[in-house]
Each structure stands twice: as C-alpha cells, then as structure tokens.
Design an enzyme around this catalytic site. Structure first.
Site, PDB file in Angstrom:
ATOM      1  N   ASP A  47       2.587   4.545   5.210  1.00 49.34           N
ATOM      2  CA  ASP A  47       2.329   4.015   6.541  1.00 49.34           C
ATOM      3  C   ASP A  47       2.248   2.486   6.509  1.00 49.34           C
ATOM      4  OD1 ASP A  47       0.047   4.292   5.016  1.00 49.34           O
ATOM      5  OD2 ASP A  47      -1.292   4.743   6.684  1.00 49.34           O
ATOM      6  N   HIS A  48       2.482   1.901   5.337  1.00 46.96           N
ATOM      7  CA  HIS A  48       2.548   0.458   5.161  1.00 46.96           C
ATOM      8  C   HIS A  48       3.941   0.095   4.643  1.00 46.96           C
ATOM      9  CE1 HIS A  48      -1.960  -0.370   5.022  1.00 46.96           C
ATOM     10  NE2 HIS A  48      -1.900   0.956   4.935  1.00 46.96           N
ATOM     11  N   GLU A  99      -3.864   1.700  -3.003  1.00 46.53           N
ATOM     12  CA  GLU A  99      -3.988   3.118  -2.648  1.00 46.53           C
ATOM     13  C   GLU A  99      -3.042   3.980  -3.485  1.00 46.53           C
ATOM     14  OE1 GLU A  99      -4.731   5.832   1.344  1.00 46.53           O
ATOM     15  OE2 GLU A  99      -4.025   3.784   1.585  1.00 46.53           O
ATOM     16  N   ASN A 103      -7.072  -4.787   5.206  1.00 44.39           N
ATOM     17  CA  ASN A 103      -7.679  -3.970   6.254  1.00 44.39           C
ATOM     18  C   ASN A 103      -8.321  -4.801   7.367  1.00 44.39           C
ATOM     19  OD1 ASN A 103      -7.433  -1.119   6.434  1.00 44.39           O
ATOM     20  ND2 ASN A 103      -8.399  -0.920   4.428  1.00 44.39           N
ATOM     21  N   TYR A 157      -7.595  -3.730  -2.615  1.00 41.87           N
ATOM     22  CA  TYR A 157      -7.538  -2.709  -1.567  1.00 41.87           C
ATOM     23  C   TYR A 157      -8.910  -2.730  -0.902  1.00 41.87           C
ATOM     24  CZ  TYR A 157      -7.132   1.887   0.674  1.00 41.87           C
ATOM     25  OH  TYR A 157      -7.111   2.907   1.589  1.00 41.87           O
ATOM     26  N   ASN A 211       0.872  -1.171   0.000  1.00 39.43           N
ATOM     27  CA  ASN A 211       0.000   0.000   0.000  1.00 39.43           C
ATOM     28  C   ASN A 211       0.906   1.218   0.000  1.00 39.43           C
ATOM     29  OD1 ASN A 211      -1.407   2.328   1.013  1.00 39.43           O
ATOM     30  ND2 ASN A 211      -3.073   1.000   1.675  1.00 39.43           N
ATOM     31  N   ASP A 230      -3.794  -4.863   0.700  1.00 42.77           N
ATOM     32  CA  ASP A 230      -4.207  -4.281   1.969  1.00 42.77           C
ATOM     33  C   ASP A 230      -5.611  -4.807   2.245  1.00 42.77           C
ATOM     34  OD1 ASP A 230      -5.041  -2.785   4.096  1.00 42.77           O
ATOM     35  OD2 ASP A 230      -4.684  -0.831   3.179  1.00 42.77           O
TER      36      ASP A 230
END
Length: 374
Positions: free
Chosen positions: A349-350, A88, A231, A189, A57, A229
């Site tokens: 942030d990944h 993303e 989530n 995603y 991501n 990702d």
C-alpha cells in the site's frame, strides 16, 4: 500504515518466484569485481559514499518476494540505488519459543520458518539484490521490522537504536542507523498514532516523537539522512483530501484532546511535533524542496484500499529528510507510484521513494573535500 487494507493472504497460497538457486558471498563478489572492472560492484568503488537511495514500506517482504519480485527487481536494476531501506518487513526474529530472540537473524526453527527463510535467501541471492549486504532488525513476531541493503563496496557502521547502541535493537525492530564516512543514514518505521487514547497508541507516538527530537538535536559531527515510513503527513498539501482526513473517525470516537482528532498521521498534534523535529534538528524535507505544488497523480506514497471510502484517498507519509547542509546536494527526490490503481506500488500500500544527491561539495568547517580534491 496498514489500516484499511485487505488481510494479508496466507504465505502458502502464493507461488514461489523463479530465483537464482545460490548466492555469491562477499569474498566471491569482490573477486568477481576485481576480475571484471566493469562490474557493478567494481564500478561503485569510485564513490566515496552512497549518493542514490531508495526507501519502501513493503507491507510484508515475504509476500512481495512471492508475488511481486520480478517487477520490483527490475525496478531496482533500473534505478540502481546504493542503499535500499525497507520497512514493515513482517518477519519474526530467530530464536525458539520462550527463548531470547536474535533480531538480526530471520526465524528458522520450524519447518514453516525454514521454508520462508529459504525463499527470502534465494531472493536476496538473485540479481540485482545479491550486490548488496543486508542488515535486519526484526520483531519477536511477524510485526513491523526493518531491513537495510547497502551495496557491498560501501562499509557502514551499523546500529539498531536511536541511542546508537550497536547491541540494542529498538522495540519491534523499528530502527537501523548506518554511519558512512561523511553522513549518517537513519531508516525508521515510525509507530502509527492510532485512534484511541485508551489503547496507549497516542502516548506511544508522543514518546517516539520526543525521542526523535532528542536524537536529531544531539551533537553530531556528521549530517543526517532520515528515511522511511514516518507515518505523518506534515502539511495539507501532503494529503489528497485534507477535509476528509481531518474529520476522519473510527466508530464515532472523538479523542479528548482536539489536536488528536482525525486520521492517524494527519492529526494536528503529530504534524506540529513533526514540524518541531524538522526545525530544531535543522532538517529539510527533500521531496518538498523540489516539488512545491500538489501532484494528485504521483505526489503521494500511501494509498487507501481501492474498494470502499478510502478509494483514491492518499497520503505522503514516506520521506527523505536531510540535514540543511545537504540541501544543496539534492538532485532528485521522487515518488514511484501513480494513480488510484496503485501502479508502481508492487503489491504494497506504499510506493518506493528515491533520493539522489550530487557528489560531496567543499565544506571547510566539516573538513570535507570536493571530489576533485580527493
């Protein structure tokens, strides 16, 4: 997951990367490979199907190109994956305002969008990325979106929705499905669960999970590699601070259903639905097959803002999920980020996650042959 991070800086505020000014097309790359049998493209022709995969991501692909491209390119060159799945990407689909969009193409109908597309094109034309073909699935705006990069020696059949319809793209460009000779690869995603029922985020995630369950349980002649990702952190071992995430709130809001309470991605409802998807789809978590214990230093793929209450709070929400019949072929599955200071995250942030499989093994029932028999 985008929450708890500082706002994305304006694109114009970052310096452009020093990149190759031009790219070779597929035909020229093939000609180069033919002339040089030791080239990367030619060498990979010995493989029947990809065996090395990377998912990431990027939290804005354009920003990663502007700010982190040399480091990420070096990482890709060192790892040498056959397939790179990106989530993303945050680039708008082509098409003027008010007109139908083309989610396979990057927007270029304004001066700003043309400049952005040029930056991206130049990056994709530089080594090692120019050795890959690229497929986009983009949103109408700079939101969500996915990309799939596959080495040019492989020629998958690509579609963009869970129902496998080639012309239809999943909402927000959340799906790319590539069919290779011996397996299918799904890059997703997954929508964030959100915090509040009245904002329709909970129903959106429930609907997605229902469709994923239908997808993985439908009859298929080929095993699946599902990455991206997703989530969700499936078990307590998949988060750094289980009690913190289980009790997390936004502005004191408590959902009416207690199973929706807590950090998005770590609610009981999401975790149970994910477990059902794995069980009913006969799927296994490649990372957890190899890594049984919690690794507080490098066992998580998402990390909270280094400033504030989420400092040091981390989750594993990026996965490689594979069909059970591929389980014995898993050689490695690794997180490539370490520590609170986000080493190896390349600005996102990944952090990237990799998977490597060994060569095809004999399977009489599926009509597959081992490398020595082919």
């Amino acid at each position: 997951m985008k929450r708890f991070f500082q706002p994305i800086q304006k694109d114009g505020s970052s310096k452009k990367p020093a990149l190759s000014p031009s790219a070779k097309g597929g035909e020229e790359a093939a000609a180069t490979a033919a002339a040089d049998p030791n080239s990367a493209v030619s060498g990979e022709n010995q493989k029947k199907d990809p065996t090395k995969f990377l998912t990431w991501n990027a939290n804005s692909f354009l920003l990663r190109i502007k700010n982190n491209w040399p480091e990420f390119s070096q990482f890709v060159e060192s790892l040498d994956p056959d397939v790179i799945a990106i989530q993303e990407v945050r680039m708008a689909a082509a098409g003027p305002k008010g007109a139908p969009k083309n989610p396979r193409e990057i927007k270029d109908d304004t001066n700003a969008s043309r400049e952005e597309k040029l930056i991206i094109t130049r990056a994709l034309s530089s080594l090692p990325i120019k050795n890959y073909d690229v497929w986009w699935s983009l949103s109408d705006s700079k939101y969500a979106g996915t990309a799939l990069l596959v080495k040019k020696c492989f020629q998958p059949k690509v579609s963009f929705s869970l129902d496998g319809t080639g012309s239809k793209h999943e909402l927000d460009g959340r799906v790319i499905l590539a069919e290779f000779e011996t397996f299918k690869l799904l890059n997703t995603y997954v929508p964030n669960n959100g915090w509040k029922e009245e904002e329709s985020s909970f129903p959106r995630r429930r609907k997605w999970d229902k469709r994923m369950l239908e997808f993985v349980t439908q009859a298929s002649s080929k095993p699946l590699i599902w990455c991206g990702d997703l989530n969700v952190s499936h078990e307590e071992i998949d988060v750094s601070h289980p009690d913190f995430f289980a009790a997390a709130k936004q502005n004191g809001y408590v959902p009416p259903n207690k199973e929706d309470f807590g950090q998005p991605g770590f609610t009981l409802a999401e975790r149970r639905r994910f477990g059902t998807i794995l069980k009913e789809g006969k799927l296994v978590d490649a990372y957890r097959i190899l890594h049984k214990d919690k690794d507080v230093e490098s066992g998580f793929s998402w990390s909270g803002n280094p400033i504030g209450k989420y400092r040091g709070k981390r989750m594993r929400i990026d996965y490689f999920i594979v069909s059970e019949e591929l389980k014995d072929r898993i050689l490695s599955c690794e997180m490539h980020g370490r520590g609170i200071e986000l080493k190896g995250f390349y600005g996102s942030d990944h952090c990237p996650v990799s998977l490597e499989l060994c060569g095809t093994t004999p399977n009489v029932e599926q009509g597959l042959s081992s490398p020595k028999d082919s």
